[in-house]
Design an enzyme around this catalytic site. Structure first.
Site, short mmCIF file in Angstrom:
data_model
loop_
_atom_site.label_atom_id
_atom_site.label_comp_id
_atom_site.label_asym_id
_atom_site.label_seq_id
_atom_site.Cartn_x
_atom_site.Cartn_y
_atom_site.Cartn_z
N GLU A 21 63.36 23.72 4.99
CA GLU A 21 63.17 22.52 4.17
C GLU A 21 61.68 22.22 4.06
O GLU A 21 60.97 22.23 5.08
CB GLU A 21 63.87 21.30 4.79
CG GLU A 21 63.62 20.04 3.98
CD GLU A 21 64.18 18.77 4.61
OE1 GLU A 21 65.41 18.62 4.62
OE2 GLU A 21 63.37 17.95 5.10
N TYR A 53 63.23 14.95 -1.87
CA TYR A 53 63.11 14.08 -3.03
C TYR A 53 62.73 12.70 -2.53
O TYR A 53 63.43 12.15 -1.66
CB TYR A 53 64.48 14.05 -3.71
CG TYR A 53 64.58 13.38 -5.02
CD1 TYR A 53 64.35 14.09 -6.19
CD2 TYR A 53 64.96 12.03 -5.12
CE1 TYR A 53 64.48 13.48 -7.42
CE2 TYR A 53 65.09 11.43 -6.35
CZ TYR A 53 64.85 12.16 -7.49
OH TYR A 53 65.00 11.55 -8.71
N ASP A 112 68.63 6.37 0.43
CA ASP A 112 68.63 5.13 1.22
C ASP A 112 68.63 3.92 0.32
O ASP A 112 67.97 3.90 -0.72
CB ASP A 112 67.39 5.10 2.13
CG ASP A 112 67.54 6.08 3.29
OD1 ASP A 112 68.69 6.27 3.74
OD2 ASP A 112 66.52 6.65 3.72
P1 FAD Z 1 76.71 9.27 1.39
O1 FAD Z 1 77.30 10.60 1.70
O2 FAD Z 1 77.16 8.59 0.15
O3 FAD Z 1 77.00 8.31 2.64
C1 FAD Z 1 76.26 7.09 2.81
C2 FAD Z 1 77.10 6.09 3.58
O4 FAD Z 1 78.20 5.67 2.76
C3 FAD Z 1 77.73 6.65 4.87
O5 FAD Z 1 77.73 5.64 5.83
C4 FAD Z 1 79.14 7.01 4.45
O6 FAD Z 1 80.03 6.96 5.54
C5 FAD Z 1 79.44 5.94 3.42
N1 FAD Z 1 80.37 6.40 2.38
C6 FAD Z 1 80.28 7.50 1.64
N2 FAD Z 1 81.30 7.59 0.77
C7 FAD Z 1 82.06 6.49 0.98
C8 FAD Z 1 83.25 5.99 0.40
N3 FAD Z 1 83.88 6.65 -0.59
N4 FAD Z 1 83.75 4.81 0.85
C9 FAD Z 1 83.12 4.12 1.84
N5 FAD Z 1 81.97 4.56 2.44
C10 FAD Z 1 81.46 5.72 2.01
N6 FAD Z 1 66.85 11.06 1.48
C11 FAD Z 1 65.92 11.06 0.48
O7 FAD Z 1 65.55 10.00 -0.03
N7 FAD Z 1 65.38 12.25 0.03
C12 FAD Z 1 65.77 13.45 0.55
O8 FAD Z 1 65.27 14.50 0.12
C13 FAD Z 1 66.74 13.48 1.59
N8 FAD Z 1 67.18 14.64 2.11
C14 FAD Z 1 68.17 14.64 3.05
C15 FAD Z 1 68.66 15.86 3.56
C16 FAD Z 1 69.68 15.88 4.51
C17 FAD Z 1 70.20 17.22 5.02
C18 FAD Z 1 70.22 14.66 5.01
C19 FAD Z 1 71.31 14.67 6.06
C20 FAD Z 1 69.74 13.44 4.54
C21 FAD Z 1 68.72 13.42 3.56
N9 FAD Z 1 68.23 12.21 3.04
C22 FAD Z 1 67.27 12.22 2.04
C23 FAD Z 1 68.67 10.92 3.60
C24 FAD Z 1 69.86 10.31 2.82
O9 FAD Z 1 69.43 9.97 1.50
C25 FAD Z 1 70.30 9.05 3.58
O10 FAD Z 1 70.87 9.38 4.81
C26 FAD Z 1 71.16 8.07 2.79
O11 FAD Z 1 71.20 6.82 3.49
C27 FAD Z 1 72.61 8.52 2.60
O12 FAD Z 1 72.71 9.50 1.66
P2 FAD Z 1 74.05 10.42 1.66
O13 FAD Z 1 73.94 11.36 0.54
O14 FAD Z 1 74.26 11.00 3.01
O15 FAD Z 1 75.14 9.30 1.34
#
Ligand code: FAD
Length: 291
Positions: A21, A53, A112
């Site tokens: 990454e 991103y 976030d």
């Molecule tokens: P989601 O998968 O949507 O989950 C977020 C929250 O919502 C969780 O608590 C989940 O349990 C809950 N949730 C999801 N779906 C539902 C549903 N249907 N009903 C109820 N609750 C639900 N951030 C950046 O800004 N830029 C990056 O490049 C970046 N890269 C990342 C790379 C990796 C490998 C990881 C693990 C994280 C990265 N992040 C990045 C951080 C990420 O954006 C944050 O952790 C963010 O808060 C959550 O994004 P997510 O896609 O995991 O969300």
């Protein structure tokens, strides 16, 4: 190349891999140094490279340009993309530009929420909404998603968070990359429970080598993940005896051991959070016998 195809081929051949990454340099003047780092890291033969991103879309163009430049260099890039606060038109434009640059791998993230609680989530509430959108409008794309061995800080608990991740696969995700964690047993337990939820797709462990106690504190407060007491005490002792250099050494030694254990436990490969540091990654690759 679609990452899922490459991962599946390596898994079938029993050949584990490293992927890397990168974060895009904020200023253009740092790009030559960044590409030097990338070129040095070719020695590792990363299966793919991902480009982060910026929160709130602040570095959307940066992510796109760097991913395109990595594709031009013959690497297989994956652009991270967050959907919080975004509309369909801007996401579509980003993905079209990505495709035009020859990149067809995207890590579909929610992103976030604004820290002050302001702002609406817009059309895309969860990452699964973005996965569904990409799968529908860009069916040729390979879609990665995030996964949390230790639940996401906003989640109610293990079960709810894992079900939410399973929904991203039901929506069309091809594979997942995990949030950082430090105990390989957390990964093993996580994969087992996702298999129990019917997710058969590859789940790649994300490994972050600790660089300093300050950065560790910052990361822990953001990711909400656990740190084994033994690791914390080792780092603290290193700090007292040898200062910041000793902490870095201890962090690298721990990452090497963690990667070995993950691969022994059946992980198909490891996604290394490179921190854009060539020496560190080359050292780790060498110590796990990948160079
Ligand atoms: P989601 O998968 O949507 O989950 C977020 C929250 O919502 C969780 O608590 C989940 O349990 C809950 N949730 C999801 N779906 C539902 C549903 N249907 N009903 C109820 N609750 C639900 N951030 C950046 O800004 N830029 C990056 O490049 C970046 N890269 C990342 C790379 C990796 C490998 C990881 C693990 C994280 C990265 N992040 C990045 C951080 C990420 O954006 C944050 O952790 C963010 O808060 C959550 O994004 P997510 O896609 O995991 O969300």
């Amino acid at each position: 190349m679609r990452i899922i195809d490459a991962v599946s081929r390596r898994a079938a051949a029993g050949k584990p891999f490293l992927s890397l990454e990168f974060f895009p340099p904020k200023e253009r003047e740092f790009r030559p140094g960044f590409f030097e780092t990338v070129d040095r890291l070719r020695a590792i033969e990363p299966l793919f490279v991902s480009v982060t991103y910026g929160a709130g879309g602040s570095s959307r163009a940066n992510t796109l340009e760097i991913a395109a430049a990595l594709a031009e260099r013959g690497l297989t890039p994956m652009a991270h993309l967050t959907c919080v606060g975004a509309d369909a038109a801007s996401l579509r434009e980003f993905l079209e530009n990505l495709r035009a640059a020859g990149v067809c791998n995207v890590l579909a993230l929610r992103g976030d929420l604004p820290q002050d609680g302001s702002g609406s989530l817009g059309e895309f509430v969860h990452a699964a909404d973005l996965v569904r959108f990409v799968r529908r409008e860009f069916p040729d794309f390979c879609i990665g998603v995030s996964a949390y061995p230790y639940p996401h800080p906003e989640s109610v608990g293990f079960t709810q968070d894992r079900r939410a991740t399973a929904q991203k696969f039901a929506a069309g995700a091809d594979f997942a990359v995990t949030q950082l964690f430090f105990d390989h047993r957390e990964y093993v337990a996580y994969v087992e429970s996702m298999r129990g939820l019917g997710v058969a797709a590859p789940i790649l462990p994300g490994v972050l080598p600790v660089q300093s106690l300050e950065s560790l504190r910052r990361i822990l407060s953001l990711s909400g993940c656990n740190i084994p007491a033994k690791l914390y005490l080792t780092l603290e002792e290193a700090q007292q005896k040898g200062g910041s250099e000793a902490v870095r050494e201890a962090g690298i030694a721990f990452a090497v051991e963690q990667i070995r254990r993950l691969l022994e436990s059946g992980a198909p490969g490891v996604h290394l959070y490179s921190l854009n540091k060539a020496d560190m990654c080359l050292r780790i690759a060498s110590e796990i016998g990948r160079l």
